[in-house]
Design an enzyme around this catalytic site. Sequence first.
Site, PDB file in Angstrom:
ATOM      1  N   GLU A 100      39.275 -17.852  24.622  1.00 30.54           N
ATOM      2  CA  GLU A 100      39.108 -16.310  25.213  1.00 30.54           C
ATOM      3  C   GLU A 100      40.316 -16.170  26.418  1.00 30.54           C
ATOM      4  O   GLU A 100      40.518 -17.253  26.991  1.00 30.54           O
ATOM      5  CB  GLU A 100      37.852 -16.259  26.015  1.00 30.54           C
ATOM      6  CG  GLU A 100      37.726 -15.155  26.771  1.00 30.54           C
ATOM      7  CD  GLU A 100      36.232 -15.118  27.416  1.00 30.54           C
ATOM      8  OE1 GLU A 100      35.636 -16.206  28.052  1.00 30.54           O
ATOM      9  OE2 GLU A 100      36.038 -13.874  27.703  1.00 30.54           O
ATOM     10  N   GLU A 136      28.626  -9.129  27.792  1.00 31.37           N
ATOM     11  CA  GLU A 136      28.676 -10.343  28.756  1.00 31.37           C
ATOM     12  C   GLU A 136      29.036  -9.295  30.017  1.00 31.37           C
ATOM     13  O   GLU A 136      30.012  -9.349  30.550  1.00 31.37           O
ATOM     14  CB  GLU A 136      29.923 -11.237  28.657  1.00 31.37           C
ATOM     15  CG  GLU A 136      29.777 -12.291  29.625  1.00 31.37           C
ATOM     16  CD  GLU A 136      30.965 -13.200  29.351  1.00 31.37           C
ATOM     17  OE1 GLU A 136      30.989 -14.527  29.469  1.00 31.37           O
ATOM     18  OE2 GLU A 136      32.256 -12.688  29.653  1.00 31.37           O
TER      19      GLU A 136
HETATM   20  C1  LER Z   1      33.706 -16.077  30.056  1.00 30.02           C
HETATM   21  O1  LER Z   1      33.345 -15.386  28.722  1.00 30.02           O
HETATM   22  C2  LER Z   1      34.270 -15.243  30.807  1.00 30.02           C
HETATM   23  O2  LER Z   1      34.671 -14.175  30.631  1.00 30.02           O
HETATM   24  C3  LER Z   1      34.640 -15.636  32.234  1.00 30.02           C
HETATM   25  O3  LER Z   1      35.053 -14.745  32.984  1.00 30.02           O
HETATM   26  C4  LER Z   1      33.205 -16.163  32.942  1.00 30.02           C
HETATM   27  O4  LER Z   1      33.375 -16.132  34.123  1.00 30.02           O
HETATM   28 MN    MN Z   2      34.207 -13.051  28.519  1.00 33.30          MN
END
Ligand code: LER
Ligand code: MN
Length: 268
Positions: free
Chosen positions: A152, A246
């Site tokens: 990510e 999320e």
């Molecule tokens: C995790 O997926 C994310 O986006 C982070 O910013 C979590 O704090």
């Molecule tokens: Mn994230």
Amino acid sequence: MKISLAIAKEAGKNAPIVLRGSYTENIKKAAKMGYDAVEIHVNDPKTLDIHEIQKTCEENNITVSTIGTGMGYTVDGLSFTDQDSVVRQKAVERIFEHIQVAKELNAKVIVGSMRGKVPNTSEYDKYEGYALDCFKAVMENAEKQGVIITLEAINRYETNFINNVYEGIRFIEKVGSEYLKLHIDTFHMNIEEKDLTESIKLARAALGHVHFADSNRWYPGAGHLDFEAIISELKEINYSGVIAFECLPLPTQEEAALKGFEHVKQYM
Ligand code: LER
Ligand code: MN
């Protein structure tokens, strides 16, 4: 594209996890709301009752899309760029455990916060080298188990290591595994990318997972991001994977889950 919802048994007040509490109850809730999948965030994957989760998913016609591993860093301080090789090794072993669980659940494993930070940018190559070594070990394991890992891109206020799509793609090329994919998050992209749709185009073939949160990290529709344009671009590049919400559990967990779903569905 499938829509998934981030759930966790326990999460910090400011963590972007929508439903918190019993996994089985939240899997049932997500299914009832129309979600195709859940994203399980967990610190120690050994604490998960896999059979109970599998049974609940089967009975409710829902799947587990992804395992979120960030608590390994935020709770236990494990990362691939730690100065201490023992900590790096522990971080790799933690991801091995997530891979085992993901294999049983037919899910992908996210590496977000656990890649860590570069504590001293004048020694960037050294810390990038630490991360590359860790990723190579992780990918060898993931390939054997047939599990996809998603890296990510995270905004500059949370890490100084791999902040955008371009940097994510470059790093993935250095690791050189077909099982390592890029993971984008609209909240982070809004801070780091010049143009979200151009960056989605750039991600294209490398793209393995997507997080949706609005500009304020509330549910999609609660901020100023243009989800119609974002979804249209994901369709344009033929992305057929998962979009996981999320977001902060605001104004309530249920409202965030329901309103975000409603907002995104109209553009799907
Ligand atoms: C995790 O997926 C994310 O986006 C982070 O910013 C979590 O704090
Ligand atoms: Mn994230």
